[in-house]
Design an enzyme around this catalytic site. Structure first.
Site, mmCIF file in Angstrom:
data_model
loop_
_atom_site.group_PDB
_atom_site.id
_atom_site.type_symbol
_atom_site.label_atom_id
_atom_site.label_comp_id
_atom_site.label_asym_id
_atom_site.label_seq_id
_atom_site.Cartn_x
_atom_site.Cartn_y
_atom_site.Cartn_z
ATOM 1 N N LYS A 130 0.847 -1.201 0.000
ATOM 2 C CA LYS A 130 0.000 0.000 0.000
ATOM 3 C C LYS A 130 0.878 1.244 0.000
ATOM 4 O O LYS A 130 2.056 1.208 0.400
ATOM 5 C CB LYS A 130 -0.945 0.043 1.202
ATOM 6 C CG LYS A 130 -0.288 0.069 2.595
ATOM 7 C CD LYS A 130 0.114 1.444 3.101
ATOM 8 C CE LYS A 130 0.597 1.407 4.557
ATOM 9 N NZ LYS A 130 1.493 2.492 4.952
ATOM 10 N N ALA A 178 9.142 -3.592 7.172
ATOM 11 C CA ALA A 178 9.325 -2.408 8.036
ATOM 12 C C ALA A 178 9.685 -1.190 7.198
ATOM 13 O O ALA A 178 10.609 -0.441 7.496
ATOM 14 C CB ALA A 178 10.391 -2.668 9.110
ATOM 15 N N ALA A 179 8.913 -1.004 6.115
ATOM 16 C CA ALA A 179 9.253 0.009 5.121
ATOM 17 C C ALA A 179 8.160 1.054 4.928
ATOM 18 O O ALA A 179 8.326 1.991 4.153
ATOM 19 C CB ALA A 179 9.539 -0.676 3.778
ATOM 20 N N LEU A 236 5.223 0.153 3.732
ATOM 21 C CA LEU A 236 4.445 -0.355 2.596
ATOM 22 C C LEU A 236 3.426 -1.409 3.037
ATOM 23 O O LEU A 236 2.679 -1.928 2.214
ATOM 24 C CB LEU A 236 5.390 -0.955 1.542
ATOM 25 C CG LEU A 236 6.315 0.059 0.858
ATOM 26 C CD1 LEU A 236 7.401 -0.655 0.055
ATOM 27 C CD2 LEU A 236 5.520 0.990 -0.063
ATOM 28 N N ASP A 259 -3.004 -1.955 9.897
ATOM 29 C CA ASP A 259 -3.083 -1.807 8.442
ATOM 30 C C ASP A 259 -3.804 -2.974 7.764
ATOM 31 O O ASP A 259 -4.042 -2.932 6.558
ATOM 32 C CB ASP A 259 -1.669 -1.707 7.835
ATOM 33 C CG ASP A 259 -1.106 -0.289 7.933
ATOM 34 O OD1 ASP A 259 -1.910 0.671 7.997
ATOM 35 O OD2 ASP A 259 0.134 -0.152 7.935
HETATM 36 O O1 C5P Z 1 -1.456 -2.082 14.956
HETATM 37 P P1 C5P Z 1 0.002 -2.240 14.725
HETATM 38 O O2 C5P Z 1 0.598 -3.389 15.483
HETATM 39 O O3 C5P Z 1 0.353 -2.290 13.279
HETATM 40 O O4 C5P Z 1 0.690 -0.920 15.269
HETATM 41 C C1 C5P Z 1 2.045 -0.847 15.562
HETATM 42 C C2 C5P Z 1 2.284 0.307 16.525
HETATM 43 O O5 C5P Z 1 2.100 1.552 15.845
HETATM 44 C C3 C5P Z 1 1.340 0.354 17.694
HETATM 45 O O6 C5P Z 1 1.831 -0.379 18.773
HETATM 46 C C4 C5P Z 1 1.299 1.825 18.028
HETATM 47 O O7 C5P Z 1 2.457 2.167 18.768
HETATM 48 C C5 C5P Z 1 1.441 2.486 16.680
HETATM 49 N N1 C5P Z 1 0.169 2.879 16.049
HETATM 50 C C6 C5P Z 1 -0.533 3.953 16.556
HETATM 51 N N2 C5P Z 1 -1.699 4.341 15.963
HETATM 52 C C7 C5P Z 1 -2.160 3.696 14.877
HETATM 53 C C8 C5P Z 1 -1.457 2.603 14.335
HETATM 54 C C9 C5P Z 1 -0.291 2.224 14.954
HETATM 55 O O8 C5P Z 1 -0.123 4.565 17.553
HETATM 56 N N3 C5P Z 1 -3.298 4.109 14.289
#
Ligand code: C5P
Length: 329
Positions: A18, A112-113, A115, A152
């Site tokens: 994405k 970890a990019a 994407l 995501d």
């Molecule tokens: O949901 P996911 O594990 O992909 O999110 C990784 C980290 O990114 C979360 O632990 C949080 O610190 C941060 N995050 C956030 N707000 C979002 C998405 C992610 O603070 N809407």
């Protein structure tokens, strides 16, 4: 190999990358996540996942292609486990349960990019596992499992492009982009940028005041794309889109080498350079895939000739692809 379902061919899914055309942070939620307003599109760049019933007594995953990190951390296995837990109550032959699966992932998207390659793999695995089992989940349940895997992931269950809100769980499909598909050049330095670190830097003050320019650009774009936008009009807005990312200052704070790198890309390509998600992938839009590919060759030459120096331990990932317009049906 025995096949508990009597199926011979594996279920295959493409898992596209994405790109955030906009990414506005509009607040902090009580659960610690950030509330977002982001217009997201899928790219032609994709991983390929295949899933087949397994003779083993556990789910398994084999990754080929780019490095995807430790298998145990891979979202594909967590996604299959989540799909099984959700499908179990509806499984016809209880107390037996949906059979174990062997997954094979061809990795093309850098991890970890910014994407969302891992999230896309997870969405593909959820869909492929249910298909392999012939199991149905109500849409709300599917969305719940997706959101539990990562912010995501829900985006990839919906038709793209889409407006993504909440922490990522509220996905509103937008009209397909009309006209010739846009080309996009993605350049990903060989250095991982952890999303939590970028949000932490944002929270520590390396971000703009919520409700600023990115939010109005994002709301404006979403309104235009809800009504239907032509690819040419998107290209005309490239400068606005490239600056409509509230995480940009935080990403640059975490990875300061990105500052001169983006500046060099802007100078070499002579067009706005955006950052996808929390980075470090940089992007530039073009009228066609051919134009993006020729810009990619310029970047490769500049890297080889020492006129462009990228952060990270190795060569950056330089890839020309398309913005997927979405299914017009
Ligand atoms: O949901 P996911 O594990 O992909 O999110 C990784 C980290 O990114 C979360 O632990 C949080 O610190 C941060 N995050 C956030 N707000 C979002 C998405 C992610 O603070 N809407």
């Amino acid at each position: 190999m025995s096949d508990p379902l009597g199926r011979l061919s594996p279920v295959v899914r493409l898992a596209p990358a994405k790109l955030n055309l906009t990414l506005a942070v509009i607040g902090r939620r009580p659960d610690g996540y950030h509330a977002l307003h982001s217009v997201m599109v899928r790219l032609g760049l994709a991983d390929r996942l295949s899933v087949a019933p397994s003779a083993l007594d556990r789910d398994s995953l084999r990754v080929v292609g780019r490095d995807a990190g430790p298998i145990a951390d891979n979202l594909v296995l967590r996604s299959i486990a989540g799909a099984r837990a959700a499908a179990r109550p509806r499984w016809p032959s209880a107390p037996s349960e949906p059979p174990f699966l062997a997954a094979r992932l061809e990795k093309h998207i850098p991890v970890a990019a910014g994407l969302a390659g891992g999230s896309s793999d997870a969405a593909a695995a959820l869909d492929a596992a249910l298909e392999a089992w012939g199991a149905e989940l109500p849409p709300g349940e599917r969305a719940r499992v997706a959101a539990s895997l990562g912010s995501d992931v829900p985006f990839f269950l919906a038709g793209a492009p889409a407006l993504v809100e909440g922490r990522g769980e509220t996905v509103t499909p937008l009209a397909p982009i009309t006209g010739a598909p846009l080309g996009v050049l993605v350049v990903t330095p060989a250095i991982a940028l952890a999303t939590p670190a970028v949000f932490a830097a944002y929270g520590a003050g390396s971000g703009p005041v919520a409700g600023g320019a990115a939010r109005s650009a994002s709301e404006h774009l979403a309104a235009e794309m809800r009504a239907g936008i032509a690819s040419r009009a998107l290209l005309d807005r490239a400068a606005i889109l490239a600056s409509a990312n509230d995480l940009l200052p935080a990403s640059l704070a975490v990875l300061p080498e990105l500052v001169p790198f983006r500046r060099s890309l802007t100078r070499l390509l002579g067009r706005p350079i955006g950052l996808s998600g929390s980075g470090p992938t940089c992007w530039a839009l073009y009228a066609s895939l051919d134009e993006a590919a020729s810009a990619g060759r310029e970047i490769e030459e500049a890297l080889a000739g020492g006129r462009l120096v990228a952060p990270g331990a190795g060569a950056p990932f330089v890839h020309a692809t398309t913005v997927e317009g979405g299914d017009p049906s």
